[in-house]
Design an enzyme around this catalytic site. Structure first.
Site, PDB file in Angstrom:
ATOM      1  N   ARG A 243      51.858  43.775  23.878  1.00 47.28           N
ATOM      2  CA  ARG A 243      52.518  42.652  24.800  1.00 47.28           C
ATOM      3  C   ARG A 243      51.222  41.304  24.831  1.00 47.28           C
ATOM      4  O   ARG A 243      50.222  42.061  24.531  1.00 47.28           O
ATOM      5  CB  ARG A 243      52.423  43.218  25.875  1.00 47.28           C
ATOM      6  CG  ARG A 243      53.714  44.078  26.242  1.00 47.28           C
ATOM      7  CD  ARG A 243      53.755  44.691  27.867  1.00 47.28           C
ATOM      8  NE  ARG A 243      53.220  43.995  28.799  1.00 47.28           N
ATOM      9  CZ  ARG A 243      53.435  44.392  30.028  1.00 47.28           C
ATOM     10  NH1 ARG A 243      54.339  45.546  30.284  1.00 47.28           N
ATOM     11  NH2 ARG A 243      53.098  43.622  31.101  1.00 47.28           N
TER      12      ARG A 243
ATOM     13  N   ARG B   1      53.933  46.114  44.455  1.00 52.82           N
ATOM     14  CA  ARG B   1      52.848  45.223  43.898  1.00 52.82           C
ATOM     15  C   ARG B   1      52.238  44.309  44.986  1.00 52.82           C
ATOM     16  O   ARG B   1      51.096  44.020  44.435  1.00 52.82           O
ATOM     17  CB  ARG B   1      53.072  44.890  42.465  1.00 52.82           C
ATOM     18  CG  ARG B   1      53.331  45.812  41.660  1.00 52.82           C
ATOM     19  CD  ARG B   1      53.902  44.879  40.157  1.00 52.82           C
ATOM     20  NE  ARG B   1      54.357  46.001  39.080  1.00 52.82           N
ATOM     21  CZ  ARG B   1      53.894  46.491  38.331  1.00 52.82           C
ATOM     22  NH1 ARG B   1      52.737  45.595  37.702  1.00 52.82           N
ATOM     23  NH2 ARG B   1      54.211  47.112  37.345  1.00 52.82           N
TER      24      ARG B   1
ATOM     25  N   ARG C  13      46.564  49.074  23.569  1.00 57.61           N
ATOM     26  CA  ARG C  13      47.860  49.590  24.011  1.00 57.61           C
ATOM     27  C   ARG C  13      48.948  48.935  23.151  1.00 57.61           C
ATOM     28  O   ARG C  13      48.989  47.837  23.042  1.00 57.61           O
ATOM     29  CB  ARG C  13      48.132  49.539  25.457  1.00 57.61           C
ATOM     30  CG  ARG C  13      49.297  50.078  25.985  1.00 57.61           C
ATOM     31  CD  ARG C  13      49.366  50.130  27.708  1.00 57.61           C
ATOM     32  NE  ARG C  13      49.738  48.846  28.299  1.00 57.61           N
ATOM     33  CZ  ARG C  13      49.897  49.034  29.551  1.00 57.61           C
ATOM     34  NH1 ARG C  13      50.319  49.951  30.502  1.00 57.61           N
ATOM     35  NH2 ARG C  13      50.339  47.859  30.226  1.00 57.61           N
TER      36      ARG C  13
ATOM     37  N   LYS D 188      48.966  55.328  35.908  1.00 56.58           N
ATOM     38  CA  LYS D 188      49.820  55.515  36.834  1.00 56.58           C
ATOM     39  C   LYS D 188      51.102  56.380  36.300  1.00 56.58           C
ATOM     40  O   LYS D 188      51.466  57.224  36.857  1.00 56.58           O
ATOM     41  CB  LYS D 188      50.401  54.159  37.427  1.00 56.58           C
ATOM     42  CG  LYS D 188      49.984  53.411  38.491  1.00 56.58           C
ATOM     43  CD  LYS D 188      50.842  52.377  38.895  1.00 56.58           C
ATOM     44  CE  LYS D 188      51.455  51.738  38.097  1.00 56.58           C
ATOM     45  NZ  LYS D 188      50.731  50.710  37.260  1.00 56.58           N
TER      46      LYS D 188
ATOM     47  N   ARG E  64      44.553  39.260  33.751  1.00 53.53           N
ATOM     48  CA  ARG E  64      45.804  40.075  34.423  1.00 53.53           C
ATOM     49  C   ARG E  64      45.387  41.133  35.358  1.00 53.53           C
ATOM     50  O   ARG E  64      45.898  41.271  36.531  1.00 53.53           O
ATOM     51  CB  ARG E  64      46.510  40.746  33.185  1.00 53.53           C
ATOM     52  CG  ARG E  64      47.573  41.505  33.515  1.00 53.53           C
ATOM     53  CD  ARG E  64      48.160  42.335  32.329  1.00 53.53           C
ATOM     54  NE  ARG E  64      49.431  43.173  32.326  1.00 53.53           N
ATOM     55  CZ  ARG E  64      49.525  44.219  31.647  1.00 53.53           C
ATOM     56  NH1 ARG E  64      49.006  44.360  30.475  1.00 53.53           N
ATOM     57  NH2 ARG E  64      50.576  45.110  32.184  1.00 53.53           N
TER      58      ARG E  64
END
Length: 223
Positions: free
Chosen positions: A159, A92, A126, A18, A170
């Site tokens: 994270r 969201r 990530r 995104k 998630r």
């Protein structure tokens, strides 16, 4: 610039690219890239009522609730009533989409559909620089020095919710929350979905769509 103010949203799960798509749209078409994550970080930095509220959730490892994110975003969007913009990370949930409806009418919603396995692999690789929100991917966008932010020399962190064991839950949570938002925009005829595993292959189609709405500042080849 087109005479009408263009309001657009990019929807997509964590790891869908995104942010990259939004940056390219902003650069090619002169839309402001408004990131909910960036506004939240700025709000935390300034303190104030909303920043303090958000911090209490983040310090406990909890998601910042709808009403807090919505207050942050509404404040920022009210300042930009006469500007072209592109929202990244908001709305969201259906509650956030309804709040957005109260202050503006969207022209365009782009939804990025990326296979689950691709998302899982991207998120697990990530690492981020917490202060700026800069994101690195150890496979296709690694830092110059392993584990260190390129600009500040500060350490990168992974994270908790990017760790492999947390990623599946998630993504499921995102899908459940996003489904009614996607249905809402689909019913209005403003939703445009793009599927694939690589941002570079999706981008030409996104560029073509936007070119029909607003004159580009830069050609596709420059991105």
């Amino acid at each position: 610039m087109a005479s009408k103010v263009l309001r657009a949203v990019v929807l997509g799960p964590p790891g869908s690219g995104k942010g990259t798509v939004c940056e390219r749209i902003a650069r090619s078409f002169g839309l402001q890239h408004l990131s909910s994550g960036q506004f939240l970080r700025e709000s935390l930095g300034r303190g104030g009522e909303v920043g303090i509220l958000a911090k209490q959730y983040l310090e406990r490892g909890l998601l910042v609730p709808d009403h807090v994110i919505t207050r942050v975003m509404m404040t920022e969007l009210e300042k930009r009533r006469a500007e072209h913009w592109l929202l990244d990370g908001f709305p969201r949930t259906l509650g956030q989409a309804e709040a957005l409806d109260r202050i503006c009418e969207l022209d365009l919603v782009i939804s990025l559909n990326i296979p689950f396995e691709t998302l899982k692999d991207r998120l697990s690789a990530r690492w981020i620089h917490p202060a700026s929100g800069r994101v690195y991917n150890m496979e296709f966008n690694p830092p110059h020095v392993h584990g260190i932010d390129d600009l500040t020399g500060e350490p990168l962190v992974q994270r908790e919710d990017d760790k492999p064991e947390a990623v599946a839950a998630r993504l499921r949570k995102y899908k459940d929350a996003a489904k009614p938002v996607i249905e809402l925009y689909k019913s209005r005829g403003i939703l445009h979905s793009f599927s694939g595993t690589e941002t570079n292959k999706i981008w030409p189609y996104v560029y073509a769509l936007l070119s029909n709405k607003i004159p580009p500042l830069h050609s596709e080849e420059e991105n």
